[in-house]
Motif scaffolding. Structure first.
Motif, short mmCIF file in Angstrom:
data_model
loop_
_atom_site.label_atom_id
_atom_site.label_comp_id
_atom_site.label_asym_id
_atom_site.label_seq_id
_atom_site.Cartn_x
_atom_site.Cartn_y
_atom_site.Cartn_z
N THR A 60 -40.89 -26.99 -5.61
CA THR A 60 -42.07 -26.91 -6.47
C THR A 60 -41.68 -26.94 -7.94
OG1 THR A 60 -42.02 -24.50 -6.31
CG2 THR A 60 -43.47 -25.67 -4.80
N HIS A 61 -40.49 -26.47 -8.28
CA HIS A 61 -40.04 -26.51 -9.68
C HIS A 61 -39.86 -27.94 -10.17
CE1 HIS A 61 -39.49 -22.23 -9.86
NE2 HIS A 61 -38.66 -22.24 -8.84
N PHE A 62 -39.59 -28.85 -9.26
CA PHE A 62 -39.26 -30.23 -9.64
C PHE A 62 -40.34 -31.23 -9.24
CE2 PHE A 62 -35.33 -27.89 -9.09
CZ PHE A 62 -34.70 -28.15 -10.28
N LYS A 63 -41.46 -30.74 -8.76
CA LYS A 63 -42.49 -31.61 -8.20
C LYS A 63 -42.90 -32.74 -9.14
CE LYS A 63 -46.76 -31.47 -5.66
NZ LYS A 63 -47.55 -30.63 -4.80
N TYR A 64 -43.09 -32.45 -10.41
CA TYR A 64 -43.57 -33.45 -11.36
C TYR A 64 -42.49 -33.94 -12.31
CZ TYR A 64 -47.99 -31.86 -9.53
OH TYR A 64 -49.01 -31.54 -8.69
N LEU A 65 -41.25 -33.64 -12.01
CA LEU A 65 -40.15 -34.07 -12.86
C LEU A 65 -39.47 -35.29 -12.26
CD1 LEU A 65 -38.61 -30.58 -13.68
CD2 LEU A 65 -40.13 -31.95 -15.10
N GLY A 66 -38.84 -36.06 -13.09
CA GLY A 66 -38.14 -37.25 -12.64
C GLY A 66 -36.72 -36.97 -12.20
#
Length: 86
Positions: A60-66
């Protein structure tokens, strides 16, 4: 031939300010509730702490990161090092 873009009036005797990191007093900023510090790939303790905080199982920490999640701390260190170089 294109003309240079003028944003505003020319300010006489203007000189650029030094970059904040050129002054060691700006490398660590202490506040009432937090501490801000320049983040570099040489700060191994902080890298280890960040890696353990954002565990690879917590997507969830990286859900919207590339980028991420990182499977190993070495993979995370490599990512930080490459970001510094760009």
């Amino acid at each position: 031939m294109t003309q240079p873009v003028t944003i505003g009036d020319i300010v006489e005797n203007w000189t650029p300010r030094p970059h904040p990191l050129s002054n060691p007093q700006h490398h660590i900023l202490l506040g009432k509730y937090c501490r801000l510090e320049v983040f570099t790939s040489t700060n191994h303790i902080v890298i280890q702490q960040l890696y353990h905080t954002f565990r690879p199982t917590e997507e969830t920490h990286f859900k919207y990161l590339g980028y991420g999640p990182f499977k190993t701390v070495d993979e995370f260190k490599h990512f930080i090092y490459m970001e510094e170089q760009s």
